[in-house]
Motif scaffolding. Structure first.
Motif, PDB file in Angstrom:
ATOM      1  N   ILE A  51      47.270 -47.456 -69.000  1.00 28.65           N
ATOM      2  CA  ILE A  51      48.063 -48.688 -69.041  1.00 28.65           C
ATOM      3  C   ILE A  51      48.724 -48.828 -70.411  1.00 28.65           C
ATOM      4  O   ILE A  51      49.905 -49.136 -70.531  1.00 28.65           O
ATOM      5  CB  ILE A  51      47.182 -49.916 -68.722  1.00 28.65           C
ATOM      6  CG1 ILE A  51      46.742 -49.838 -67.253  1.00 28.65           C
ATOM      7  CG2 ILE A  51      47.935 -51.207 -68.988  1.00 28.65           C
ATOM      8  CD1 ILE A  51      45.767 -50.913 -66.837  1.00 28.65           C
ATOM      9  N   ALA A 102      51.620 -46.386 -70.535  1.00 28.62           N
ATOM     10  CA  ALA A 102      52.781 -46.840 -69.778  1.00 28.62           C
ATOM     11  C   ALA A 102      53.536 -47.897 -70.574  1.00 28.62           C
ATOM     12  O   ALA A 102      54.770 -47.890 -70.640  1.00 28.62           O
ATOM     13  CB  ALA A 102      52.339 -47.396 -68.430  1.00 28.62           C
ATOM     14  N   THR A 103      52.765 -48.800 -71.216  1.00 30.68           N
ATOM     15  CA  THR A 103      53.393 -49.851 -72.006  1.00 30.68           C
ATOM     16  C   THR A 103      54.174 -49.262 -73.181  1.00 30.68           C
ATOM     17  O   THR A 103      55.314 -49.666 -73.443  1.00 30.68           O
ATOM     18  CB  THR A 103      52.318 -50.826 -72.534  1.00 30.68           C
ATOM     19  OG1 THR A 103      51.429 -51.108 -71.463  1.00 30.68           O
ATOM     20  CG2 THR A 103      52.939 -52.091 -73.037  1.00 30.68           C
ATOM     21  N   LEU A 124      58.081 -58.094 -64.050  1.00 30.67           N
ATOM     22  CA  LEU A 124      57.108 -57.361 -64.854  1.00 30.67           C
ATOM     23  C   LEU A 124      55.759 -57.227 -64.154  1.00 30.67           C
ATOM     24  O   LEU A 124      55.079 -56.211 -64.293  1.00 30.67           O
ATOM     25  CB  LEU A 124      56.906 -58.043 -66.208  1.00 30.67           C
ATOM     26  CG  LEU A 124      58.006 -57.784 -67.239  1.00 30.67           C
ATOM     27  CD1 LEU A 124      57.697 -58.517 -68.526  1.00 30.67           C
ATOM     28  CD2 LEU A 124      58.168 -56.293 -67.509  1.00 30.67           C
ATOM     29  N   PHE A 125      55.378 -58.239 -63.383  1.00 35.55           N
ATOM     30  CA  PHE A 125      54.090 -58.172 -62.690  1.00 35.55           C
ATOM     31  C   PHE A 125      54.101 -57.087 -61.623  1.00 35.55           C
ATOM     32  O   PHE A 125      53.158 -56.326 -61.467  1.00 35.55           O
ATOM     33  CB  PHE A 125      53.740 -59.525 -62.056  1.00 35.55           C
ATOM     34  CG  PHE A 125      53.351 -60.542 -63.080  1.00 35.55           C
ATOM     35  CD1 PHE A 125      52.113 -60.457 -63.711  1.00 35.55           C
ATOM     36  CD2 PHE A 125      54.220 -61.564 -63.424  1.00 35.55           C
ATOM     37  CE1 PHE A 125      51.757 -61.378 -64.675  1.00 35.55           C
ATOM     38  CE2 PHE A 125      53.867 -62.482 -64.389  1.00 35.55           C
ATOM     39  CZ  PHE A 125      52.633 -62.397 -65.019  1.00 35.55           C
ATOM     40  N   LEU A 148      56.018 -54.497 -61.681  1.00 34.55           N
ATOM     41  CA  LEU A 148      56.025 -53.241 -62.436  1.00 34.55           C
ATOM     42  C   LEU A 148      54.596 -52.858 -62.826  1.00 34.55           C
ATOM     43  O   LEU A 148      54.169 -51.716 -62.644  1.00 34.55           O
ATOM     44  CB  LEU A 148      56.891 -53.422 -63.684  1.00 34.55           C
ATOM     45  CG  LEU A 148      57.079 -52.220 -64.592  1.00 34.55           C
ATOM     46  CD1 LEU A 148      57.801 -51.115 -63.851  1.00 34.55           C
ATOM     47  CD2 LEU A 148      57.868 -52.610 -65.834  1.00 34.55           C
ATOM     48  N   ALA A 149      53.850 -53.842 -63.333  1.00 31.51           N
ATOM     49  CA  ALA A 149      52.467 -53.583 -63.746  1.00 31.51           C
ATOM     50  C   ALA A 149      51.618 -53.185 -62.551  1.00 31.51           C
ATOM     51  O   ALA A 149      50.849 -52.223 -62.592  1.00 31.51           O
ATOM     52  CB  ALA A 149      51.892 -54.823 -64.423  1.00 31.51           C
ATOM     53  N   PHE A 150      51.810 -53.915 -61.441  1.00 29.93           N
ATOM     54  CA  PHE A 150      51.024 -53.627 -60.243  1.00 29.93           C
ATOM     55  C   PHE A 150      51.281 -52.207 -59.748  1.00 29.93           C
ATOM     56  O   PHE A 150      50.346 -51.456 -59.465  1.00 29.93           O
ATOM     57  CB  PHE A 150      51.353 -54.648 -59.140  1.00 29.93           C
ATOM     58  CG  PHE A 150      50.868 -54.243 -57.781  1.00 29.93           C
ATOM     59  CD1 PHE A 150      49.518 -54.369 -57.447  1.00 29.93           C
ATOM     60  CD2 PHE A 150      51.738 -53.694 -56.841  1.00 29.93           C
ATOM     61  CE1 PHE A 150      49.064 -53.961 -56.205  1.00 29.93           C
ATOM     62  CE2 PHE A 150      51.291 -53.286 -55.603  1.00 29.93           C
ATOM     63  CZ  PHE A 150      49.949 -53.424 -55.286  1.00 29.93           C
ATOM     64  N   GLU A 151      52.561 -51.831 -59.652  1.00 32.21           N
ATOM     65  CA  GLU A 151      52.892 -50.500 -59.145  1.00 32.21           C
ATOM     66  C   GLU A 151      52.385 -49.424 -60.100  1.00 32.21           C
ATOM     67  O   GLU A 151      51.931 -48.365 -59.668  1.00 32.21           O
ATOM     68  CB  GLU A 151      54.409 -50.359 -58.949  1.00 32.21           C
ATOM     69  CG  GLU A 151      54.997 -51.303 -57.910  1.00 32.21           C
ATOM     70  CD  GLU A 151      54.688 -50.892 -56.472  1.00 32.21           C
ATOM     71  OE1 GLU A 151      54.123 -49.794 -56.279  1.00 32.21           O
ATOM     72  OE2 GLU A 151      55.006 -51.674 -55.551  1.00 32.21           O
ATOM     73  N   SER A 152      52.453 -49.683 -61.401  1.00 28.38           N
ATOM     74  CA  SER A 152      51.963 -48.699 -62.373  1.00 28.38           C
ATOM     75  C   SER A 152      50.466 -48.504 -62.204  1.00 28.38           C
ATOM     76  O   SER A 152      49.975 -47.370 -62.196  1.00 28.38           O
ATOM     77  CB  SER A 152      52.263 -49.152 -63.799  1.00 28.38           C
ATOM     78  OG  SER A 152      53.634 -49.395 -63.948  1.00 28.38           O
ATOM     79  N   VAL A 153      49.733 -49.608 -62.077  1.00 33.39           N
ATOM     80  CA  VAL A 153      48.282 -49.489 -61.913  1.00 33.39           C
ATOM     81  C   VAL A 153      47.961 -48.758 -60.608  1.00 33.39           C
ATOM     82  O   VAL A 153      47.053 -47.923 -60.553  1.00 33.39           O
ATOM     83  CB  VAL A 153      47.605 -50.875 -61.962  1.00 33.39           C
ATOM     84  CG1 VAL A 153      46.137 -50.781 -61.587  1.00 33.39           C
ATOM     85  CG2 VAL A 153      47.747 -51.477 -63.344  1.00 33.39           C
TER      86      VAL A 153
END
Lengths: 368, 244
Positions: free
Chosen positions: A230, A233-234, A252-253, A255-260
């Motif tokens: 994480i 990615a950031t 952004l949420f 984006l964060a969800f899909e990245s996780v």
């Protein structure tokens, strides 16, 4: 919970004390972004060209002035006859030669048509293409200007609009690509290596003899890499945004969800790899050959999937990275919402569940 | 004095495909005993031990360890035993203190217990100056003693030692066996596999496995008498030859 914290603490000691791990974790993402950002680029800047002006009239001078004024080209030299073209290319100083025909201005005024020849040193085909396109656009621009003044033109002109990436910036392609590669590398390769290392050292046996359950061991080992991925990615997104002007249009949420989600997919693949390999080397080779190459070649990061042969297009569907690149490009560039990318998201979820189930099965067989 | 059974094995077998690794073995181990589990490589002793420590499921037969069934109550078996593998099983890139904290932690010891144990253990092993050194920098003999002490952290009823003295010099081996005796005197049962036949002489009782079966089980003294030889080494050779 206390055991879990103890376990994770131990895992972080391993990571922070191993220089190679630290390098792969934090050096690589930054190095890759910088490399792709500054060195590997499809844009051209200050390309040296030569001019062979056989006409030397007002019009050609205006055009040359315009070219000189652009940041793309740098007029390295003027040549006087065709024989020199070969020799300037051989010296390698210039990448293209612009040839204005004799009687350029006369032809333009009487025939309403004049010719400019663009000869490129096509040893690098991509670059040759790009140069030709850039020259074309400068010339097009110029004709538009003269047409405006003379009113006499009936030329039909195509207007191409590059919607999501008007300047065709390669950063829009490589930031999602690098992010995908790094997340895959960190999550899958590093976890599979760290799990097999315990097997190799014999400590895995001790952990399995302890009251810890196998899944607790695995979660304890995997958790630190989720955190680190994480962070990675950031870092990549921040570098892309602030250094290279990568847009972040979407939520952004999301984006964060899909990245996780993608991190989880990669981790489950890493766990799967660790169940089938008994040494760190095997794990590394499997990760590199089985994951890295397909990610780089078949995910659409470098070569567009749609122009691959049918067989490869079909194979590319089983590569998680392909779906993640679609998702993340949609979010970053188009500001897509979940309504648009739910299908890709579901595919990733399905893959993750599949990898986890297979790992559990394999793991059980090993314990029997 | 009545002997309390701490391990009871009945017709325990393990089969991989057509290959029978452990063929219906039965034996008992008593509390506070040093039990030597001998056998050549491939005789099945590692497989048998793995079933006893709960990381391999028996194909058939029964085994009770510390009163718990290894098939159904693996969790309790694991809580009651300590284990030291032949690879020493500590993390080289962690310090002595961190290793103790970690292993204490996974056995559920509280922070105070861990602190107390660490102090005691470090002073016993005279490692006060090295407590913040990485385990990887320690000599093999120290790692081995440390590894044994760590296996005892949670005060298990039985400790399983898998070839604990491989690659160590004779003096260190001697010291190591002194630690084993001291622990057995406290009532801990020691289950040890070894290659070294001189070490077999230190055990209270030994079993010798040949090709998946237990061929002999008695005190070293009785075994030597029975086979009419001078050392455990000769007992072992005689048994192995009979099978060939």
């Amino acid at each position: 919970m206390k055991r879990f914290i103890g376990f994770v603490t131990k895992e972080f000691y391993h990571i922070f004390r191993d220089k190679r791990t630290m390098f792969i974790l934090f050096g690589m993402p930054i190095a890759q972004i910088m490399l792709f950002g500054f060195a590997i680029t499809n844009e051209i800047n200050n390309v040296n060209i030569a001019i062979l002006d056989k006409s030397k009239d007002d019009e050609t001078h205006k055009i040359i002035k315009k070219i000189r004024a652009s940041e793309y080209f740098n007029i390295e030299q003027d040549i006087v006859n065709e024989n020199q073209i070969e020799s300037v290319f051989q010296k390698g100083k210039v990448k293209a030669v612009l040839v204005f025909e004799t009687d350029f201005i006369k032809n333009l005024q009487t025939l309403k048509q004049a010719k400019v020849q663009v000869i490129t040193d096509a040893t690098d085909p991509n670059m040759a293409n790009t140069i030709a396109n850039y020259v074309n656009s400068i010339l097009l621009n110029y004709t538009q200007e003269i047409n405006k003044n003379s009113k006499a033109s009936h030329l039909i002109q195509t207007q191409t609009q590059l919607y999501y990436n008007p300047e065709l910036k390669s950063v829009f392609n490589f930031v999602p690509g690098v992010m995908t590669i790094i997340l895959m590398l960190v999550s899958a390769m590093m976890t599979s290596i760290s799990i097999t290392r315990e097997k190799e050292l014999g400590t895995m046996e001790v952990l399995l003899v302890s009251p810890l359950k196998p899944f607790q061991v695995i979660i304890g080992k995997v958790f630190p890499y989720i955190l680190l991925s994480i962070i990675n990615a950031t870092i990549i997104l921040l570098l892309g945004f602030f250094v290279f002007g990568m847009p972040i249009e979407g939520n952004l949420f999301l984006l964060a969800f899909e990245s996780v989600l993608f991190i989880t997919t990669a981790l489950s693949l890493g766990i799967l790899i660790s169940t089938v390999s008994n040494s760190q080397q095997t794990a590394m080779m499997l990760s590199l050959m089985g994951l890295m190459l397909p990610v780089i070649l078949l995910s659409g990061f470098i070569f567009p999937v749609s122009s691959m042969p049918m067989a490869l297009q079909i194979i590319s569907n089983i590569i998680p990275a392909k779906w993640f690149i679609i998702i993340i490009k949609a979010i970053l560039l188009k500001g897509a919402t979940i309504n648009v990318i739910w299908k890709e998201t579901l595919i990733l979820v399905g893959m993750t569940v599949f990898f986890i189930v297979v790992s559990i099965k394999k793991y059980k067989i090993r314990l029997e | 004095m009545t002997k309390e059974k701490i391990i009871a094995v009945q017709n325990l077998s393990k089969q991989f495909g057509n290959f029978i690794a452990v063929n219906s073995i039965s034996f008992e181990v008593y509390k506070g005993e040093i039990f030597g589990f001998l056998g050549a490589n491939g005789a099945g002793k590692t497989t048998a031990m793995k079933m006893l420590i709960g990381i391999s499921k028996p194909t058939s037969g029964e085994a009770l360890v510390a009163g718990f069934d290894v098939k159904t109550n693996t969790e309790m078996v694991k809580r009651s035993i300590g284990y030291m593998s032949q690879k020493f099983s500590m993390y080289d890139d962690l310090t002595i203190k961190e290793n103790i904290t970690f292993f204490g932690g996974i056995y559920g010891l509280s922070r105070n217990q861990i602190k107390e144990k660490t102090e005691k253990l470090v002073s016993q092993l005279e490692l006060e100056d090295a407590v913040d050194k990485l385990v990887g920098s320690l000599p093999l003999g120290w790692k081995q003693k440390l590894s044994f002490s760590v296996a005892l952290l949670h005060e298990p009823k039985i400790v399983f030692l898998d070839e604990p003295t491989g690659g160590v010099d004779p003096i260190t081996r001697r010291q190591f066996w002194e630690m084993i005796y001291a622990e057995a005197d406290k009532g801990t049962t020691i289950f040890v596999t070894t290659h070294y036949m001189d070490e077999a002489e230190y055990c209270d009782r030994v079993s010798i496995m040949v090709e998946g079966s237990i061929e002999a089980l008695d005190t070293p003294k009785n075994l030597k008498k029975k086979y009419n030889v001078a050392s455990m080494n000769d007992v072992f050779l005689k048994l192995a030859r009979n099978v060939e």
